[in-house]
Design a protein around this motif. Sequence first.
Motif, PDB file in Angstrom:
ATOM      1  N   LYS A 478       0.825  -1.196   0.000  1.00  0.00           N
ATOM      2  CA  LYS A 478       0.000   0.000   0.000  1.00  0.00           C
ATOM      3  C   LYS A 478       0.860   1.246   0.000  1.00  0.00           C
ATOM      4  CE  LYS A 478      -0.489   0.120   5.028  1.00  0.00           C
ATOM      5  NZ  LYS A 478      -1.423   0.198   6.176  1.00  0.00           N
ATOM      6  N   GLY A 479       0.290   2.326  -0.529  1.00  0.00           N
ATOM      7  CA  GLY A 479       0.985   3.594  -0.525  1.00  0.00           C
ATOM      8  C   GLY A 479       0.654   4.384  -1.766  1.00  0.00           C
ATOM      9  N   LYS A 480       0.939   5.673  -1.694  1.00  0.00           N
ATOM     10  CA  LYS A 480       0.717   6.538  -2.835  1.00  0.00           C
ATOM     11  C   LYS A 480       1.479   7.836  -2.642  1.00  0.00           C
ATOM     12  CE  LYS A 480      -3.527   8.656  -1.015  1.00  0.00           C
ATOM     13  NZ  LYS A 480      -4.945   8.948  -1.289  1.00  0.00           N
ATOM     14  N   VAL A 481       1.384   8.720  -3.635  1.00  0.00           N
ATOM     15  CA  VAL A 481       2.020  10.037  -3.572  1.00  0.00           C
ATOM     16  C   VAL A 481       0.953  11.036  -3.114  1.00  0.00           C
ATOM     17  CG1 VAL A 481       3.179  11.854  -4.854  1.00  0.00           C
ATOM     18  CG2 VAL A 481       3.647   9.451  -5.391  1.00  0.00           C
ATOM     19  N   TYR A 482       1.206  11.700  -1.970  1.00  0.00           N
ATOM     20  CA  TYR A 482       0.257  12.635  -1.390  1.00  0.00           C
ATOM     21  C   TYR A 482       0.662  14.066  -1.728  1.00  0.00           C
ATOM     22  CZ  TYR A 482      -1.340   8.791   1.616  1.00  0.00           C
ATOM     23  OH  TYR A 482      -1.837   7.612   2.096  1.00  0.00           O
ATOM     24  N   PRO A 483      -0.318  14.897  -1.976  1.00  0.00           N
ATOM     25  CA  PRO A 483      -0.003  16.326  -2.039  1.00  0.00           C
ATOM     26  C   PRO A 483       0.470  16.800  -0.663  1.00  0.00           C
ATOM     27  CG  PRO A 483      -2.163  15.862  -2.976  1.00  0.00           C
ATOM     28  CD  PRO A 483      -1.730  14.620  -2.275  1.00  0.00           C
ATOM     29  N   LEU A 484       1.225  17.873  -0.648  1.00  0.00           N
ATOM     30  CA  LEU A 484       1.781  18.356   0.612  1.00  0.00           C
ATOM     31  C   LEU A 484       0.681  18.624   1.628  1.00  0.00           C
ATOM     32  CD1 LEU A 484       4.391  19.266   2.074  1.00  0.00           C
ATOM     33  CD2 LEU A 484       3.973  21.564   1.196  1.00  0.00           C
ATOM     34  N   SER A 485      -0.432  19.156   1.163  1.00  0.00           N
ATOM     35  CA  SER A 485      -1.507  19.542   2.083  1.00  0.00           C
ATOM     36  C   SER A 485      -2.250  18.335   2.657  1.00  0.00           C
ATOM     37  CB  SER A 485      -2.515  20.459   1.363  1.00  0.00           C
ATOM     38  OG  SER A 485      -3.073  19.794   0.238  1.00  0.00           O
ATOM     39  N   LYS A 486      -2.141  17.180   1.999  1.00  0.00           N
ATOM     40  CA  LYS A 486      -2.881  16.002   2.419  1.00  0.00           C
ATOM     41  C   LYS A 486      -2.098  15.107   3.393  1.00  0.00           C
ATOM     42  CE  LYS A 486      -6.539  16.817  -0.076  1.00  0.00           C
ATOM     43  NZ  LYS A 486      -7.839  17.091   0.572  1.00  0.00           N
ATOM     44  N   LEU A 487      -0.828  15.454   3.639  1.00  0.00           N
ATOM     45  CA  LEU A 487      -0.031  14.638   4.555  1.00  0.00           C
ATOM     46  C   LEU A 487       0.533  15.551   5.633  1.00  0.00           C
ATOM     47  CD1 LEU A 487       0.755  11.613   4.709  1.00  0.00           C
ATOM     48  CD2 LEU A 487       2.973  12.251   3.760  1.00  0.00           C
ATOM     49  N   PRO A 488      -0.095  15.558   6.817  1.00  0.00           N
ATOM     50  CA  PRO A 488       0.328  16.479   7.876  1.00  0.00           C
ATOM     51  C   PRO A 488       1.760  16.188   8.325  1.00  0.00           C
ATOM     52  CG  PRO A 488      -1.174  14.825   8.737  1.00  0.00           C
ATOM     53  CD  PRO A 488      -1.176  14.657   7.247  1.00  0.00           C
ATOM     54  N   PRO A 489       2.422  17.152   8.979  1.00  0.00           N
ATOM     55  CA  PRO A 489       3.832  16.980   9.393  1.00  0.00           C
ATOM     56  C   PRO A 489       4.083  15.744  10.224  1.00  0.00           C
ATOM     57  CG  PRO A 489       3.177  19.272   9.598  1.00  0.00           C
ATOM     58  CD  PRO A 489       1.930  18.517   9.241  1.00  0.00           C
ATOM     59  N   GLU A 490       3.144  15.415  11.145  1.00  0.00           N
ATOM     60  CA  GLU A 490       3.388  14.250  11.999  1.00  0.00           C
ATOM     61  C   GLU A 490       3.335  12.950  11.213  1.00  0.00           C
ATOM     62  OE1 GLU A 490      -0.968  15.496  12.483  1.00  0.00           O
ATOM     63  OE2 GLU A 490       0.993  16.457  12.355  1.00  0.00           O
ATOM     64  N   ALA A 491       2.698  12.967  10.047  1.00  0.00           N
ATOM     65  CA  ALA A 491       2.625  11.764   9.219  1.00  0.00           C
ATOM     66  C   ALA A 491       3.809  11.659   8.272  1.00  0.00           C
ATOM     67  CB  ALA A 491       1.316  11.767   8.427  1.00  0.00           C
ATOM     68  N   ARG A 492       4.670  12.661   8.279  1.00  0.00           N
ATOM     69  CA  ARG A 492       5.835  12.653   7.380  1.00  0.00           C
ATOM     70  C   ARG A 492       7.072  12.047   8.053  1.00  0.00           C
ATOM     71  NH1 ARG A 492       5.168  19.045   5.785  1.00  0.00           N
ATOM     72  NH2 ARG A 492       2.951  18.921   5.185  1.00  0.00           N
ATOM     73  N   ILE A 493       6.900  11.484   9.237  1.00  0.00           N
ATOM     74  CA  ILE A 493       8.011  10.890   9.985  1.00  0.00           C
ATOM     75  C   ILE A 493       7.706   9.419  10.223  1.00  0.00           C
ATOM     76  CG2 ILE A 493       9.319  10.915  12.142  1.00  0.00           C
ATOM     77  CD1 ILE A 493       9.812  13.357  10.414  1.00  0.00           C
ATOM     78  N   LEU A 494       8.635   8.550   9.778  1.00  0.00           N
ATOM     79  CA  LEU A 494       8.470   7.130  10.018  1.00  0.00           C
ATOM     80  C   LEU A 494       8.787   6.795  11.477  1.00  0.00           C
ATOM     81  CD1 LEU A 494      10.193   5.642   6.815  1.00  0.00           C
ATOM     82  CD2 LEU A 494       7.739   5.908   7.271  1.00  0.00           C
ATOM     83  N   ALA A 495       8.156   5.774  12.000  1.00  0.00           N
ATOM     84  CA  ALA A 495       8.369   5.366  13.384  1.00  0.00           C
ATOM     85  C   ALA A 495       9.838   4.994  13.617  1.00  0.00           C
ATOM     86  CB  ALA A 495       7.468   4.175  13.715  1.00  0.00           C
ATOM     87  N   GLY A 496      10.403   5.540  14.676  1.00  0.00           N
ATOM     88  CA  GLY A 496      11.797   5.239  15.006  1.00  0.00           C
ATOM     89  C   GLY A 496      12.799   6.181  14.385  1.00  0.00           C
ATOM     90  N   PHE A 497      12.336   7.124  13.529  1.00  0.00           N
ATOM     91  CA  PHE A 497      13.276   8.023  12.863  1.00  0.00           C
ATOM     92  C   PHE A 497      13.832   9.059  13.844  1.00  0.00           C
ATOM     93  CE2 PHE A 497      13.832  12.218  10.799  1.00  0.00           C
ATOM     94  CZ  PHE A 497      14.950  11.918  10.046  1.00  0.00           C
ATOM     95  N   GLU A 498      15.131   9.335  13.731  1.00  0.00           N
ATOM     96  CA  GLU A 498      15.801  10.346  14.541  1.00  0.00           C
ATOM     97  C   GLU A 498      16.843  11.042  13.674  1.00  0.00           C
ATOM     98  OE1 GLU A 498      18.540  10.764  18.631  1.00  0.00           O
ATOM     99  OE2 GLU A 498      18.052   8.781  17.812  1.00  0.00           O
ATOM    100  N   TRP A 499      16.655  12.322  13.498  1.00  0.00           N
ATOM    101  CA  TRP A 499      17.639  13.089  12.715  1.00  0.00           C
ATOM    102  C   TRP A 499      18.773  13.543  13.643  1.00  0.00           C
ATOM    103  CZ3 TRP A 499      19.154  13.532   7.987  1.00  0.00           C
ATOM    104  CH2 TRP A 499      19.992  14.581   7.614  1.00  0.00           C
ATOM    105  N   ARG A 500      19.994  13.184  13.266  1.00  0.00           N
ATOM    106  CA  ARG A 500      21.160  13.472  14.109  1.00  0.00           C
ATOM    107  C   ARG A 500      22.202  14.272  13.333  1.00  0.00           C
ATOM    108  NH1 ARG A 500      22.694   7.565  16.238  1.00  0.00           N
ATOM    109  NH2 ARG A 500      24.435   8.738  17.163  1.00  0.00           N
ATOM    110  N   GLY A 501      21.695  15.151  12.494  1.00  0.00           N
ATOM    111  CA  GLY A 501      22.595  15.926  11.651  1.00  0.00           C
ATOM    112  C   GLY A 501      23.581  16.790  12.410  1.00  0.00           C
ATOM    113  N   ASP A 502      23.192  17.226  13.647  1.00  0.00           N
ATOM    114  CA  ASP A 502      24.097  18.075  14.409  1.00  0.00           C
ATOM    115  C   ASP A 502      25.311  17.297  14.941  1.00  0.00           C
ATOM    116  OD1 ASP A 502      22.482  16.560  16.062  1.00  0.00           O
ATOM    117  OD2 ASP A 502      22.401  18.076  17.643  1.00  0.00           O
ATOM    118  N   GLU A 503      25.248  15.956  14.847  1.00  0.00           N
ATOM    119  CA  GLU A 503      26.378  15.129  15.283  1.00  0.00           C
ATOM    120  C   GLU A 503      27.351  14.827  14.144  1.00  0.00           C
ATOM    121  OE1 GLU A 503      25.352  11.651  17.598  1.00  0.00           O
ATOM    122  OE2 GLU A 503      23.320  12.442  17.880  1.00  0.00           O
ATOM    123  N   ARG A 504      26.989  15.201  12.950  1.00  0.00           N
ATOM    124  CA  ARG A 504      27.794  14.843  11.783  1.00  0.00           C
ATOM    125  C   ARG A 504      29.192  15.453  11.864  1.00  0.00           C
ATOM    126  NH1 ARG A 504      26.267  16.514   5.533  1.00  0.00           N
ATOM    127  NH2 ARG A 504      28.167  15.632   4.547  1.00  0.00           N
TER     128      ARG A 504
END
Length: 587
Positions: A478-504
């Motif tokens: 399942k899945g599709k391409v959503y317009p930006l307005s149809k996918l809220p910010p909290e739905a744009r993060i997969l479970a378990g994701f952590e951005w650690r760019g400041d550690e790079r």
Amino acid sequence: MNPNQNILITLLLLFVGFISVAQPGQEQERTKVDIQSGYLERRPELPDAFIYTKEANEQVYIIHEGVEMWCDQAFVYLNDNFVKAYGNVKINQADTISMTSKYGEYNGNTQFAFASGDVVFKEPTTTLKTDTLYFDRVKQQAFYRSGGTVIDTASTLTSRIGRYYANSKKYQFISNVKIVNPKYTVTSPQLDFYSETGGAYLYGESVIKSETSTVYCERGYYDTRGDTGYFVKNSRVDYDNRTLYGDSIYFDRNKAFASATNNIRVLDTANQSIIKGHYAEVFRKKDSVYITKRAVAISVRDNDSLYVHADTLQVTGKPENRILKGFYRARMFQEPKPGEDATSGKCDSIYLFQKEGITKMLRRPILWSGENQMTGDTIHLITNTKTEKLDTLKVFNNAFLAQRDSLGYNQVKGERLTGLFTENKLDTVNIDKNAQVIYFARNDKDELIGINNTVSSSIQMYLENQEIQGIRFIKKGKGKVYPLSKLPPEARILAGFEWRGDERLLSKDDLFKGKPKPILPKIKGIPLPIDEGEFFEEQTDEELNLPEASKLSPKDFKNRPEDAAPETQPDDGSGDNKNNNTPKKEN
């Protein structure tokens, strides 16, 4: 002359030899030499000499203020209080010093002895052999400048110039100094050797060489009997293909062990690598190196330097099987070529096996390749051992790949991630088992098409210049391409994701980012010896008090310009250092 008259004359002469007569206004003369045995004769051509010759098996025996002398024949000059001894000469001072030679002289007024011809000088633990030796009983010092050999319980020491200090049981060797031991040899321009302990202090460019190691230092101490040493000033230890440098180095030959403190380097020529830090231990027999305090290992791959840092680094194995392990807060950084992005990472522990070209990142690992952030339970990087370029990336369990987008983060998640490199650039990524994706799809004008949120059994991604250019779904769910307005910010993060760019890590300096600088111990140096003056003091001929009968001349009691002077501590003006009128240069 009848026998009674002969005995009377002999007793009278000996009586004169025992008694010192003090003249008004003059200092009392030294005690006269005492002839205890020997056959006496006089020769008209030597009116001042009393000639004593051994009788049967009993040598001529002479004593003077704690000194005993034996010889086959002695010429005694009572007026000068002077003895010339010939044949099997032996001089003893108490039970501490003995000297044998073919010829000897002794001046009772100055207590100065001279020996030549197969000279053997013994003290409790060593034996000195030389051709010519001077011994000053007042200073309690012996001196040679024509080459000498000292035989110790463990080693043989040779030098061109040598001086023995009886009070401190110290030899000071200068010029062409060499120690030969069954296990090693030492060469040095200047060396102080203490006969009671076997301790040797090295000054100047010194080398200790054996079949298994070579030590170099410009200031150091070596226990010739215990086979341990401490070296400072430009010190290093060479073990086959590995060289250890440090501000100070401790060395134990019996344990095949060396440790270094402050500003240390371990150079591995076989694997074109170097390890730096501020404390290291090297175990030669185990082919093991342990290093800490800002430890960093640097190796060359495809002409780029790979840096690995951890609180503690350990290198084990023979040159062809070297393994590097980093423990606690490990970090890595590979310098990029001009115009390229760096590859860097962090984890708790790291493992590198150069022969197999594998790097394992363990416990909370994170890897950045260009703008790609990859995380998982374990990360493996595989290098082509022939080209030394990155070949394959493997991420096991909870694998994530993420990139920053102006509107969020591109994310791919799955059980396992496999990445392929071309010219050290990640260009293909496969995500297997329960793969999910959040991807901001854009057209050629970088305009947003939509947000792809898809689940699939496997996903394959194509990258160009380290950026995602396309995605291929295998057994798409399942899945599709959503317009930006149809996918809220909290739905744009997969479970378990952590951005650690400041550690790079953006540069090699970031290897130590956030870590305090270690507190380095103060290195205790080895000072130069105190200037104890020259063996021969500046004296007038009158002060020298050299009898005419002596084989020596006043020039023999001069310090020769061609004889090297020892390096000593500069005179601090306190008067504690004796001044020999020769400037000394600090080494």
